[in-house]
Motif scaffolding. Sequence first.
Motif, PDB file in Angstrom:
ATOM      1  N   UNK A  30      30.909  49.245  38.877  1.00  0.00           N
ATOM      2  CA  UNK A  30      31.004  47.890  38.328  1.00  0.00           C
ATOM      3  C   UNK A  30      31.093  46.917  39.494  1.00  0.00           C
ATOM      4  N   UNK A  31      30.124  46.018  39.590  1.00  0.00           N
ATOM      5  CA  UNK A  31      30.090  45.089  40.708  1.00  0.00           C
ATOM      6  C   UNK A  31      30.163  43.656  40.192  1.00  0.00           C
ATOM      7  N   UNK A  32      30.964  42.843  40.849  1.00  0.00           N
ATOM      8  CA  UNK A  32      31.108  41.453  40.438  1.00  0.00           C
ATOM      9  C   UNK A  32      32.152  40.754  41.285  1.00  0.00           C
ATOM     10  N   UNK A  33      32.228  39.456  41.158  1.00  0.00           N
ATOM     11  CA  UNK A  33      33.181  38.670  41.927  1.00  0.00           C
ATOM     12  C   UNK A  33      34.614  39.014  41.513  1.00  0.00           C
ATOM     13  N   UNK A 322      38.273  54.423  40.768  1.00  0.00           N
ATOM     14  CA  UNK A 322      38.411  53.797  42.080  1.00  0.00           C
ATOM     15  C   UNK A 322      38.319  52.288  41.927  1.00  0.00           C
ATOM     16  N   UNK A 323      39.460  51.623  42.016  1.00  0.00           N
ATOM     17  CA  UNK A 323      39.498  50.182  41.804  1.00  0.00           C
ATOM     18  C   UNK A 323      39.497  49.432  43.131  1.00  0.00           C
ATOM     19  N   UNK A 324      38.317  49.025  43.564  1.00  0.00           N
ATOM     20  CA  UNK A 324      38.163  48.184  44.753  1.00  0.00           C
ATOM     21  C   UNK A 324      38.850  48.778  45.978  1.00  0.00           C
ATOM     22  N   UNK A 325      38.688  50.088  46.170  1.00  0.00           N
ATOM     23  CA  UNK A 325      39.349  50.737  47.303  1.00  0.00           C
ATOM     24  C   UNK A 325      38.411  50.955  48.487  1.00  0.00           C
ATOM     25  N   UNK A 326      37.104  50.934  48.263  1.00  0.00           N
ATOM     26  CA  UNK A 326      36.185  51.208  49.367  1.00  0.00           C
ATOM     27  C   UNK A 326      36.338  50.185  50.489  1.00  0.00           C
ATOM     28  N   UNK A 327      36.637  48.931  50.127  1.00  0.00           N
ATOM     29  CA  UNK A 327      36.799  47.892  51.142  1.00  0.00           C
ATOM     30  C   UNK A 327      38.045  48.116  51.994  1.00  0.00           C
ATOM     31  N   UNK A 348      34.336  56.290  38.097  1.00  0.00           N
ATOM     32  CA  UNK A 348      34.146  54.871  37.800  1.00  0.00           C
ATOM     33  C   UNK A 348      34.669  54.083  38.998  1.00  0.00           C
ATOM     34  N   UNK A 349      33.842  53.188  39.511  1.00  0.00           N
ATOM     35  CA  UNK A 349      34.163  52.454  40.734  1.00  0.00           C
ATOM     36  C   UNK A 349      34.005  50.958  40.488  1.00  0.00           C
ATOM     37  N   UNK A 350      34.920  50.168  41.032  1.00  0.00           N
ATOM     38  CA  UNK A 350      34.738  48.713  41.017  1.00  0.00           C
ATOM     39  C   UNK A 350      34.603  48.216  42.448  1.00  0.00           C
ATOM     40  N   UNK A 351      33.798  47.179  42.622  1.00  0.00           N
ATOM     41  CA  UNK A 351      33.602  46.619  43.955  1.00  0.00           C
ATOM     42  C   UNK A 351      33.042  45.207  43.833  1.00  0.00           C
ATOM     43  N   UNK A 352      33.282  44.421  44.858  1.00  0.00           N
ATOM     44  CA  UNK A 352      32.665  43.103  44.941  1.00  0.00           C
ATOM     45  C   UNK A 352      31.461  43.124  45.874  1.00  0.00           C
ATOM     46  N   UNK A 353      31.238  44.288  46.524  1.00  0.00           N
ATOM     47  CA  UNK A 353      30.189  44.349  47.546  1.00  0.00           C
ATOM     48  C   UNK A 353      29.580  45.754  47.571  1.00  0.00           C
ATOM     49  N   UNK A 354      28.307  45.854  47.240  1.00  0.00           N
ATOM     50  CA  UNK A 354      27.629  47.153  47.224  1.00  0.00           C
ATOM     51  C   UNK A 354      27.317  47.677  48.625  1.00  0.00           C
ATOM     52  N   UNK A 369      26.399  45.219  36.576  1.00  0.00           N
ATOM     53  CA  UNK A 369      26.757  43.922  37.138  1.00  0.00           C
ATOM     54  C   UNK A 369      27.589  43.130  36.129  1.00  0.00           C
ATOM     55  N   UNK A 370      28.683  42.564  36.605  1.00  0.00           N
ATOM     56  CA  UNK A 370      29.561  41.747  35.771  1.00  0.00           C
ATOM     57  C   UNK A 370      29.433  40.282  36.179  1.00  0.00           C
ATOM     58  N   UNK A 371      29.542  39.338  35.223  1.00  0.00           N
ATOM     59  CA  UNK A 371      29.894  39.562  33.813  1.00  0.00           C
ATOM     60  C   UNK A 371      28.781  40.284  33.055  1.00  0.00           C
TER      61      UNK A 371
END
Length: 379
Positions: A30-33, A322-327, A348-354, A369-371
Amino acid sequence: MSLRVEQLTFRNFRNYDQLHLSNLGDITVFVGENGIGKTNIVEGVQLLTALTSFRHSTAEHLIRHSCDSARLEARVSDGNRDLTVELLLDEKARKYRLNGKAKRSADLKGLVPSVIFTPDDLELVKGPMTARRTAVDTLGSQVNKNFHTVRRDYEKVVRHKNRLLKDDADSALVAATDEMLVTVGAQLTCYRAALFARLQGPMSEKYRQISGGRELLETVYAPSWVSADIDSLRDGARAGTFTRDEARASLSAALEAREAEERRRARALVGPHADGITFLLDGKNASLYASQGQQRSIVLAYKLAEAAVIEEILDQKPVLLLDDVMSELDGRRREALVEAMERGSQTFITTANLDYFDENMLSRANVVELPYKPQAVEI
């Protein structure tokens, strides 16, 4: 085969009036601001798998503003079984259903286990002891239904005892409560110690792999009757060899020894709610001496060990969240996570930057892509 989430539907959950995702594969990104609702999706999946929220949220926060109720649904399958897990939320209760039939949350523990990684996980190492006990108990509740029941019963006893101490109740009432505390507390201590013993080996090995063997990680679980100095903590690590009777005897002796102090401070000081969990790097307390990078490696090793223990006990790979941990991770730690994903766990992964993900992984992932534009779905 492990049960996997094939479809998700949320209604009036957090910021989503309606969300429907289908044909979910091995990896969903899941990618989005920031602030768009990525973490809310991960929380929803955790509520339907681990049956808990890492945010410890109340119904007021889970239900969309101005709505009276919310509904979450996951359709899961292992190729032989097709199941539907539902969570109904209102201001008074959380109600679970399996294939339309009402179920207690305890009945669903371990059905679709999950392990969550969040930026706040550093609290496991540098934060209060409560965070570590909660992490172990959340794992225990997923792999052993009795663990969940014993922990719930113990918490009730401690709350009752604290009320008695606060009210300066008669000693006979406190003593009767201590008898219950010893019975259920010894059981919880033995459950925790045995589970922690299973975590220690995988955790040390995962840390060795992540760190390149530069330091030795030791993990210690020490019951509340053990002294807080390092040598005593290491002795306390042998708690896993306690019999229940030995735990009862040690707990009873500690309660007697600290009776006056508990009276003076008007709260329970002895029992599993005061047990210690300590991470040592080359013999030093990691919460005090480890760098932030070392602390992140400890957390990652712990989480990967959780996944290994779940698979060992339940013979099912847990869902990884994985909630925004890659950064937050450098290349070596990202590689350790990707390796875990490649072992077959649905992720399931969330991120603001692929950019944190290589093209090979993204080519195998379902990128959302969100929204996300809602689809009309009857639930």
